[in-house]
Design a protein around this motif. Sequence first.
Motif, PDB file in Angstrom:
ATOM      1  N   LEU A 171      -4.591 -11.986  -6.701  1.00 53.48           N
ATOM      2  CA  LEU A 171      -4.874 -11.698  -5.290  1.00 53.48           C
ATOM      3  C   LEU A 171      -3.620 -11.203  -4.580  1.00 53.48           C
ATOM      4  N   PHE A 172      -2.482 -11.669  -5.056  1.00 52.22           N
ATOM      5  CA  PHE A 172      -1.205 -11.263  -4.460  1.00 52.22           C
ATOM      6  C   PHE A 172      -0.648  -9.998  -5.126  1.00 52.22           C
ATOM      7  N   GLU A 195      -6.217   6.904  -6.653  1.00 54.64           N
ATOM      8  CA  GLU A 195      -6.684   5.648  -6.072  1.00 54.64           C
ATOM      9  C   GLU A 195      -7.341   5.871  -4.708  1.00 54.64           C
ATOM     10  N   LEU A 211      -8.086  -6.068  -9.580  1.00 53.74           N
ATOM     11  CA  LEU A 211      -8.084  -7.535  -9.645  1.00 53.74           C
ATOM     12  C   LEU A 211      -9.011  -8.023 -10.767  1.00 53.74           C
ATOM     13  N   THR A 239      -1.932  -7.661  -7.026  1.00 53.33           N
ATOM     14  CA  THR A 239      -2.684  -6.397  -7.047  1.00 53.33           C
ATOM     15  C   THR A 239      -2.585  -5.641  -5.723  1.00 53.33           C
ATOM     16  N   ARG A 240      -1.866  -6.212  -4.779  1.00 51.82           N
ATOM     17  CA  ARG A 240      -1.581  -5.449  -3.550  1.00 51.82           C
ATOM     18  C   ARG A 240      -0.485  -4.428  -3.810  1.00 51.82           C
ATOM     19  N   TYR A 241       0.186  -4.560  -4.937  1.00 54.17           N
ATOM     20  CA  TYR A 241       1.347  -3.713  -5.214  1.00 54.17           C
ATOM     21  C   TYR A 241       1.087  -2.826  -6.433  1.00 54.17           C
ATOM     22  N   ARG A 242       1.891  -1.785  -6.555  1.00 53.21           N
ATOM     23  CA  ARG A 242       1.709  -0.851  -7.660  1.00 53.21           C
ATOM     24  C   ARG A 242       3.062  -0.556  -8.317  1.00 53.21           C
ATOM     25  N   SER A 265     -12.727   0.747   7.805  1.00 53.58           N
ATOM     26  CA  SER A 265     -11.999   1.300   6.652  1.00 53.58           C
ATOM     27  C   SER A 265     -12.771   2.487   6.077  1.00 53.58           C
ATOM     28  N   GLU A 316     -11.311   4.796  -2.719  1.00 60.20           N
ATOM     29  CA  GLU A 316     -11.605   4.190  -1.419  1.00 60.20           C
ATOM     30  C   GLU A 316     -12.583   5.061  -0.631  1.00 60.20           C
ATOM     31  N   ARG A 318      -8.520  -2.167  -5.113  1.00 61.51           N
ATOM     32  CA  ARG A 318      -7.818  -3.424  -5.381  1.00 61.51           C
ATOM     33  C   ARG A 318      -8.730  -4.403  -6.109  1.00 61.51           C
TER      34      ARG A 318
END
Lengths: 259, 311
Positions: free
Chosen positions: B97-98, B190, B205, B100-103, A73, B194, B201
């Motif tokens: 956990l679920f 965002e 979270l 925060t995968r989405y925006r 990544s 990374e 994430r």
Amino acid sequence: MSEALLRASGLHLAFGGVRAADGIDLDVMRGEFLAIIGPNGAGKTTFINMTTGYLKPHAGEIAYEGRRITGLSPRAIVRLGIARSFQLPQLFLEHTVEQNVALAVASREGIWSPLVPLLRPGYREEARDILDRFGLSAIADTRADALNEGARKLADIAMAVALKPRLLLMDEPTSGVAASEKMAIVETLVTVLRDAKVTAVFVEHDMDVVERFADRVAVWSQGRIAALGPPAEVLADPAVQREVIGIERHAATPEAPHA
Amino acid sequence: MRKLEFLLALALAGAMIAAAIAAPWLRFVLTIALAKGIAVMGILLLLRAGQVSFGHALYIAFGAYTVAFLAPRLNDAVLLLVVAAGGAALLGLVIGLFVTRYRQIFFGMLNLAMCMVFYSLLEKLYHITKGSDGIRVEIMPVAGQALDRIAYEWTIFGIALALAFALGALLRLYLVSPMGEALKGIKTRETRLEFMGVPARGVLLAAYVVSAGVGGIGGALIAMTSRHVTPLLSYWTASGELVFIAILGGAGGVLGPFLGAAAYELIRVYAAASFADAWQMILGTALLLVILFAPGGLWGMAARAIGGRSR
């Protein structure tokens, strides 16, 4: 400059019918400044995106300091010491320039401290020092969304440098910068990177910049490396002059942004 | 600015205490306002990342039902507050956990869905939750001290005020910390996070878990104050109310949620008393006026008035 820091071998990647990487083999030697030139759509940014983990090649592999990094990544790759800057500067627009750089410093050190300020003495001083080296001290307190393009480019690279990378990939660091400022900016940049002993790969369209600052130049064409060598030699090649430099001088549209 | 904000917080607290002394019935309203203000701090945290949760009433309801279920066994307000906060934070971790995968809209709607699932469970599992009848909460000892009703109500009011101060101060530190600034970075870049080695994430979270925890505290305080919990605490309009308060108060500073919650509760009480059939319209008009003429909310207006930059 005898040892390969980054080794790309047999990289292939296609978007539909377009081959963005069609058998790329390239060694980036430790300590060198390698320029990548080529027409828009040749796959230059794709190479940066593959090296930094944003895209995964369909075939081939990339090794950094002897370790395979293909498929890692972006986060994992940056932790190994590879940072990048962007063709379209990716600044945190609601933060000041100083906060942008301090956030990069903090991310290197680990950001998981919820009760200590970002602009704590250590981070603030380091951010100020980096901004000073880039000649950005005067705009340290300016919000990123209020900067001109040249300042954005430099701040974007300053953030990458704050990560203390051993390899820095820069996507068109001088595009959008006023011609009158360009050489001074690159001069500043090269000084900072040489001082920090950073190996640099940069995509560039300005042949004067390439000639003056690159140790080697790689010519990209349709996903392949058409020529590779010292700038004086490569840029004197009639085929390169005809097929690449001629196009470069007349290229009006910047390459589509990625990442 | 920091000093002025602190002085403004003190003035607001002083005004609340004075109002609670002058009109004892306001003590109830103001305790609820403080509890909601604490919960709305969690909404503010997520707004920093540009994310709006339309389901945070879930954590209020969870905190409130934790108090209702455990009061007979633990029977101490302080212990129950700790358990409610911890339980809500844990639930926030699992759901976070679920989600925060989405925006953006997906984040908002998934939170709403979770909240409504919880509402349905509270409604349908009658033998456990007593359905829409709800559960009554008795007056309980505080830190081992048995109190009469008046002393109990004052104590819960005091605890709510102290928690508002303490959590507000902690949130303020959080917002200017690397984690808080990275959270703000999610809103604009965002991807860059990374490429700096920061798990965006994970940052979101962490904020989500904190927001769930403060939601649980708010819910526990509401249960201890109203002394009756019903599934309506988890209904979607209750989540909307939290977002309403966040916008009314302004997301620029930690005082915003409390200004918003106090204004919301007071407008509601007075409007309901004076115009029984039109209080929602009055609340809506108040929000419209804020959106149109003071986009920074009440805190934005206050910050401008005291001549500083909202934080």
